[in-house]
Design an enzyme around this catalytic site. Sequence first.
Site, mmCIF file in Angstrom:
data_model
loop_
_atom_site.group_PDB
_atom_site.id
_atom_site.type_symbol
_atom_site.label_atom_id
_atom_site.label_comp_id
_atom_site.label_asym_id
_atom_site.label_seq_id
_atom_site.Cartn_x
_atom_site.Cartn_y
_atom_site.Cartn_z
ATOM 1 C CE LYS A 44 -0.262 -0.297 5.039
ATOM 2 N NZ LYS A 44 -1.076 -0.779 6.177
ATOM 3 C CE1 TYR A 256 12.523 31.908 4.042
ATOM 4 C CE2 TYR A 256 12.718 29.539 3.741
ATOM 5 C CZ TYR A 256 12.506 30.801 3.216
ATOM 6 O OH TYR A 256 12.279 30.953 1.881
HETATM 7 C C1 LIG Z 1 -0.243 -1.697 6.885
HETATM 8 C C2 LIG Z 1 -0.813 -2.992 7.275
HETATM 9 C C3 LIG Z 1 0.010 -4.116 7.394
HETATM 10 C C4 LIG Z 1 1.501 -4.050 7.303
HETATM 11 O O1 LIG Z 1 1.990 -3.524 8.513
HETATM 12 P P1 LIG Z 1 3.573 -3.315 8.790
HETATM 13 O O2 LIG Z 1 3.640 -2.862 10.181
HETATM 14 O O3 LIG Z 1 4.000 -2.281 7.801
HETATM 15 O O4 LIG Z 1 4.227 -4.603 8.543
HETATM 16 C C5 LIG Z 1 -0.598 -5.346 7.625
HETATM 17 N N1 LIG Z 1 -1.931 -5.442 7.765
HETATM 18 C C6 LIG Z 1 -2.752 -4.371 7.692
HETATM 19 C C7 LIG Z 1 -4.207 -4.543 7.892
HETATM 20 C C8 LIG Z 1 -2.219 -3.112 7.462
HETATM 21 O O5 LIG Z 1 -3.025 -2.047 7.419
#
Ligand SMILES: *Cc1c(COP(=O)(O)O)cnc(C)c1O
Length: 367
Positions: A44, A256
């Site tokens: 994702k 800044y």
């Molecule tokens: C993002 C997510 C993961 C992966 O989690 P990590 O901590 O990045 O390994 C797994 N399951 C779900 C439902 C998630 O939203």
Amino acid sequence: MSRPDTSATGLPAAVLTVDTAALAANWRQLRDRAAPGRCAAVVKADAYGTAIEVAVPALAAAGCETFFVAHASEGHRARAVAPGATIYVLNGLLPGAAGDLLADGLRPVLGSLEEVAEWTAVAADAASACALHVDTGMNRLGLPAEALPLALERLQPALLMSHFACADEPDHPLNARQIAAFGAARTMARGVPGSLANSSGLFLGPGAAHDLARPGYALYGGNPTPGRTNPMRPVISLEAAIVQVRDIGPGETVGYTARWTPTGRRRLATLSVGYADGYFRAASGTDGVPGGLALVAGVPCPIAGKVSMDLIVVDVTDAPASAVRRGEPVTLIGGPLDIDAVAARAGTIGYEMLTSLGRRYTRRVTG
Ligand SMILES: *Cc1c(COP(=O)(O)O)cnc(C)c1O
């Protein structure tokens, strides 16, 4: 890292390198840890900033067959580069979206009875091509356990899943409660494979693994065991070019808000990277509040003043003079400056840093 061929384009301002060999090696390490269960990959947020089109083919070539994205749009991108993969959409089913998912063979992770009803109505014979998410204590997505029997009367999902809230804190009491609640949920869904562990969940012991692990962060080099040695290989590195060098003395200020003042004469290098590239302004260094670091020929050099939109100033007084020259690359992520360390100095977590990596970088893929 070797200097790119810049004969046509000039020196790139900032270079983000994604090491797909390290990504694949990290997946294989987690796959071995998940055995006898299987290991998916969470891609994702554009594969945590590394790009779906870069990460998914590399992971598929390493043997990964199942991918999780958050949005259908990400699922379509993953499908384009992994035609045969199983792809789940974690954020579930938005109203009216079932046809679009079905057409591309994407599987929704259903988290409410409304979603179950809509999916079974549209998907009909293909309704089992989905996951059911049961909430075990995170209170973000998923069906309450009480609703599970009703959902299971309506469909037999391909996967039953839940998600840890604090797997990166192994001693947190919620982990044991979630493991127990997921075990109870699975007894209601006999024969349905289970999926619980994210990256850190894979390090909580065998009770957390189940049939399919869903690591994300650790694939990209993040430490799934905070406070302990990172078992993963770094996947990304970031270098930015020096655009100017100057010397300043007492009585002057930098950047800044003029909140960084030198102690004695200092040499400064201005780098071509800023918060518009996702390098957090919270990593600014001001008097009394140290900020981020850069490595100049391996020497840690503190950020001097506010991170601005396109530029960062670094105090390079202690670095070898030969490395402090216009056009020389400086490391912002890499070596001891791993993503967890860099994020900590900006008051955030490596997840946020990875997913903020800018679009302006020259991106280089190795491996
Ligand atoms: C993002 C997510 C993961 C992966 O989690 P990590 O901590 O990045 O390994 C797994 N399951 C779900 C439902 C998630 O939203």
